[in-house]
Scaffold this active site. Structure first.
Site, PDB file in Angstrom:
ATOM      1  N   SER A  34       0.838  -1.215   0.000  1.00  0.00           N
ATOM      2  CA  SER A  34       0.000   0.000   0.000  1.00  0.00           C
ATOM      3  C   SER A  34       0.863   1.251   0.000  1.00  0.00           C
ATOM      4  O   SER A  34       0.372   2.360   0.183  1.00  0.00           O
ATOM      5  CB  SER A  34      -0.923  -0.005   1.214  1.00  0.00           C
ATOM      6  N   ASN A 121      -2.052  -2.353  13.324  1.00  0.00           N
ATOM      7  CA  ASN A 121      -3.474  -1.998  13.300  1.00  0.00           C
ATOM      8  C   ASN A 121      -3.759  -0.693  14.051  1.00  0.00           C
ATOM      9  O   ASN A 121      -4.476   0.172  13.547  1.00  0.00           O
ATOM     10  CB  ASN A 121      -4.315  -3.142  13.870  1.00  0.00           C
ATOM     11  N   THR A 166     -36.836  30.059  -9.808  1.00  0.00           N
ATOM     12  CA  THR A 166     -37.241  28.747  -9.282  1.00  0.00           C
ATOM     13  C   THR A 166     -37.630  27.942 -10.519  1.00  0.00           C
ATOM     14  O   THR A 166     -38.122  28.518 -11.496  1.00  0.00           O
ATOM     15  CB  THR A 166     -38.439  28.828  -8.307  1.00  0.00           C
ATOM     16  N   HIS A 167     -37.386  26.660 -10.465  1.00  0.00           N
ATOM     17  CA  HIS A 167     -37.595  25.793 -11.648  1.00  0.00           C
ATOM     18  C   HIS A 167     -36.833  26.343 -12.857  1.00  0.00           C
ATOM     19  O   HIS A 167     -37.239  26.128 -13.989  1.00  0.00           O
ATOM     20  CB  HIS A 167     -39.078  25.650 -11.998  1.00  0.00           C
ATOM     21  N   SER A 288     -10.585  26.561 -27.841  1.00  0.00           N
ATOM     22  CA  SER A 288     -10.873  25.297 -28.498  1.00  0.00           C
ATOM     23  C   SER A 288      -9.840  25.095 -29.593  1.00  0.00           C
ATOM     24  O   SER A 288      -9.349  26.060 -30.184  1.00  0.00           O
ATOM     25  CB  SER A 288     -12.279  25.348 -29.092  1.00  0.00           C
ATOM     26  N   LYS A 294     -13.784  30.432 -29.196  1.00  0.00           N
ATOM     27  CA  LYS A 294     -14.208  29.867 -27.911  1.00  0.00           C
ATOM     28  C   LYS A 294     -13.365  30.299 -26.731  1.00  0.00           C
ATOM     29  O   LYS A 294     -12.153  30.415 -26.806  1.00  0.00           O
ATOM     30  CB  LYS A 294     -14.154  28.339 -27.989  1.00  0.00           C
ATOM     31  N   ASN A 296     -13.710  28.691 -23.113  1.00  0.00           N
ATOM     32  CA  ASN A 296     -14.505  27.734 -22.339  1.00  0.00           C
ATOM     33  C   ASN A 296     -14.202  27.814 -20.843  1.00  0.00           C
ATOM     34  O   ASN A 296     -13.045  27.954 -20.453  1.00  0.00           O
ATOM     35  CB  ASN A 296     -14.211  26.319 -22.831  1.00  0.00           C
ATOM     36  N   GLU A 301     -15.937  23.756 -15.078  1.00  0.00           N
ATOM     37  CA  GLU A 301     -16.457  22.450 -15.507  1.00  0.00           C
ATOM     38  C   GLU A 301     -15.730  21.310 -14.790  1.00  0.00           C
ATOM     39  O   GLU A 301     -16.335  20.311 -14.418  1.00  0.00           O
ATOM     40  CB  GLU A 301     -16.291  22.298 -17.023  1.00  0.00           C
ATOM     41  N   TYR A 328      -9.780  -5.529  12.954  1.00  0.00           N
ATOM     42  CA  TYR A 328      -9.136  -5.108  11.702  1.00  0.00           C
ATOM     43  C   TYR A 328      -9.264  -6.195  10.640  1.00  0.00           C
ATOM     44  O   TYR A 328      -9.121  -7.384  10.917  1.00  0.00           O
ATOM     45  CB  TYR A 328      -7.651  -4.793  11.948  1.00  0.00           C
ATOM     46  N   GLN A 333      -7.263  -1.589   4.414  1.00  0.00           N
ATOM     47  CA  GLN A 333      -6.124  -0.913   3.797  1.00  0.00           C
ATOM     48  C   GLN A 333      -6.601  -0.026   2.634  1.00  0.00           C
ATOM     49  O   GLN A 333      -5.942   0.922   2.253  1.00  0.00           O
ATOM     50  CB  GLN A 333      -5.130  -1.957   3.295  1.00  0.00           C
ATOM     51  N   LYS A 336      -7.583   4.457   2.583  1.00  0.00           N
ATOM     52  CA  LYS A 336      -6.857   5.732   2.463  1.00  0.00           C
ATOM     53  C   LYS A 336      -7.046   6.413   1.116  1.00  0.00           C
ATOM     54  O   LYS A 336      -7.187   7.638   1.050  1.00  0.00           O
ATOM     55  CB  LYS A 336      -5.369   5.522   2.726  1.00  0.00           C
TER      56      LYS A 336
HETATM   57  N1  ARG Z   1      -0.867  -1.321   5.197  1.00  0.00           N
HETATM   58  C1  ARG Z   1      -1.806  -1.867   6.110  1.00  0.00           C
HETATM   59  C2  ARG Z   1      -3.049  -0.929   6.175  1.00  0.00           C
HETATM   60  O1  ARG Z   1      -2.944   0.200   5.809  1.00  0.00           O
HETATM   61  C3  ARG Z   1      -1.189  -2.056   7.404  1.00  0.00           C
HETATM   62  C4  ARG Z   1      -1.962  -2.926   8.349  1.00  0.00           C
HETATM   63  C5  ARG Z   1      -1.598  -4.299   8.200  1.00  0.00           C
HETATM   64  N2  ARG Z   1      -2.047  -5.028   9.319  1.00  0.00           N
HETATM   65  C6  ARG Z   1      -2.136  -6.345   9.277  1.00  0.00           C
HETATM   66  N3  ARG Z   1      -2.609  -6.893  10.316  1.00  0.00           N
HETATM   67  N4  ARG Z   1      -1.785  -7.012   8.214  1.00  0.00           N
HETATM   68  O2  ARG Z   1      -4.116  -1.340   6.568  1.00  0.00           O
END
Ligand code: ARG
Length: 478
Positions: A34, A121, A166-167, A288, A294, A296, A301, A328, A333, A336
């Site tokens: 990750s 975790n 409105t509308h 354009s 143009k 734009n 947008e 967990y 993972q 994020k």
């Molecule tokens: N990269 C993992 C995450 O963001 C780390 C956690 C991994 N934990 C585990 N028990 N394998 O979730």
């Protein structure tokens, strides 16, 4: 003896494969890594480790010298990251392992002690909370700045009157300031929502361990103080697996994106040839490749378009979390990316949108021309009749007849003659012609929160104080 052993374990694909006979395959390593995403957590990870280190020292797990050495090394790693000297290696899966690997290189004797009384975790959870808290501060600041800009635009346009819709049909005249300040209100709620989300995220989860808590005397209060958390979590299983704070953050971001997209849509319409209400600074438009004439409104947008991505990030987070059993799970993972992506998109959208607002030019002649279509005063005629003693439902019906009479005879409300008016109703006198005036219409509104100039001035004073207070509360966040 110990340093040697350390080296042995670390030379392995990652730290945690003591019980495995085989290294993970390349394809698994790539699939599970990750790092590309969570490298953004680097600084927060180091801060979390420093706080943990202090608790380890207090618990007698590391000596004062070890604590100092490790802390200095962590600070060094932070500098390396800042200078782009830190070599990230996917082999170590994520940012947490990468930092720890480097720490063990720098302090081979005790680097491996850092992870005592901690699991990835709770480490991931605390890093992510620190990240969310920090992004909230930035985005909340950007919201304040945009609101200040909107208030400034409104202040110089109280007397600029536009057709209100409105509308998407002409409804009643309103002050341009009133229209713009409707968005001020939306962005104020967005600000408040972020501040509430901050509270949700402001809970230290370090010390939850893998799920059950840890076997060492880790002073969690100390960790919370070092990291600036308002409170500590009360259930370690919830601590490692709760992502409400991330969901709330993504909801707050989605709402802001949605508000921006509505405003962008209006500005795109106002920028059209047919409306011609505004002129955008060249910088925010593009030409354009085929049509030389143009200009734009691409930036508007794109803000509007990116909103789709922000909202789907909220959904993907919801869907990833739904039905996950405690505690967990590796699914998490995936939490994020949607958060980081949305945070960046909304932050950048706010910055550029503020610049668009700051540099926008209003074409007041075209706005005034929109008011010449005087059926927009129909409600004012109905009010006029009410003031002459006609019950509202009745006056509404009479005005309906007037409007249709005007339509059928090719006239407008202001060109129907008094004689003609009198034929329709005896309640109309010569003063009827005074009401076909935008200022009269706008200022005849009596309620708090209405479009009358006086009300807008009052509310703008309130906003000034509100913005100052919001700035203060932002600075008070740890
Ligand atoms: N990269 C993992 C995450 O963001 C780390 C956690 C991994 N934990 C585990 N028990 N394998 O979730």
């Amino acid at each position: 003896m110990r340093p040697k052993k350390n080296k042995e374990i670390i030379s392995h694909n990652n730290f945690v494969r003591g019980r495995f006979k085989e290294d993970i395959s390349q394809i698994t390593a790539d699939f599970t890594a990750s790092l590309d995403i969570d490298k953004k957590l680097a600084d927060f990870d180091i801060d979390g480790s420093i706080a943990h280190l202090r608790a380890l020292k207090k618990a007698g797990i590391v000596s004062l010298k070890e604590k100092r050495d490790l802390e200095n090394a962590l600070i060094k790693i932070k500098t390396e990251i800042k200078n782009g000297e830190f070599e990230l290696n996917k082999k170590y899966e994520d940012i947490h392992m990468n930092v720890e690997k480097r720490l063990t290189e720098l302090v081979p004797e005790s680097g491996a002690k850092l992870h005592t009384g901690r699991s990835r975790n709770d480490q991931v959870s605390v890093d992510f909370r620190l990240y969310v808290k920090s992004r909230i501060k930035h985005i909340a600041k950007a919201l304040i700045d945009l609101r200040a800009e909107l208030a400034a635009v409104a202040k110089s346009n109280i007397k600029t009157i536009i057709p209100g819709y409105t509308h998407f049909q002409h409804a009643q005249p309103v002050s341009l300031a009133h229209h713009v300040l409707a968005y001020y209100e939306m962005f104020t709620r967005d600000f408040e929502r972020l501040m509430n989300t901050y509270k949700t995220a402001d809970v230290l989860t370090l010390g939850s361990g893998a799920l059950a808590g840890v076997d060492f005397d880790i002073d969690r209060r100390l960790e919370a103080d070092v990291l600036g958390f308002g409170s500590i979590s009360r259930n370690s299983m919830d601590g490692v697996s709760d992502r409400d704070f991330a969901l709330e953050f993504n909801f707050a971001l989605s709402m802001t994106a949605l508000h921006l997209s509505r405003f962008c849509e209006e500005l795109i319409i106002w920028n059209s040839f047919e409306f011609g209400f505004i002129k955008l600074k060249d910088e925010f438009t593009t030409g354009s490749s085929i049509m030389p004439q143009k200009k734009n409104p691409d930036v508007l947008e794109l803000i509007r378009g990116k909103t789709g991505g922000v909202i789907s990030n909220l959904l993907s987070l919801f869907i990833m979390m739904k039905s996950l059993p405690l505690a967990y799970n590796r699914d998490m993972q995936e939490d994020k990316k949607p958060v980081m992506e949305s945070a960046d998109t909304v932050y950048n959208s706010l910055l550029i949108f503020k610049e668009i607002i700051r540099t926008i030019k209003f074409n007041k002649d075209n706005m005034a021309a929109g008011l010449k279509e005087d059926s927009i005063y129909a409600t004012d005629v109905a009010t006029y009749l009410v003031k002459k003693g006609v019950p509202f439902r009745k006056s509404h019906e009479i005005v309906g007849r007037i409007v249709s009479y005007a339509e059928n005879t090719g006239k407008t409300l202001s060109t129907v003659s008094l004689k003609e008016y009198k034929k329709i109703t005896g309640f109309i006198a010569g003063d009827i012609f005074d009401i076909f005036n935008p200022e009269t219409s706008v200022n005849s509104k009596k309620t708090t929160g209405g479009t009358a100039f006086k009300e807008i001035k009052t509310v703008l004073e309130e906003y000034e104080k509100e913005i100052e207070n919001n700035k203060k509360s932002l600075l008070e966040l740890k």
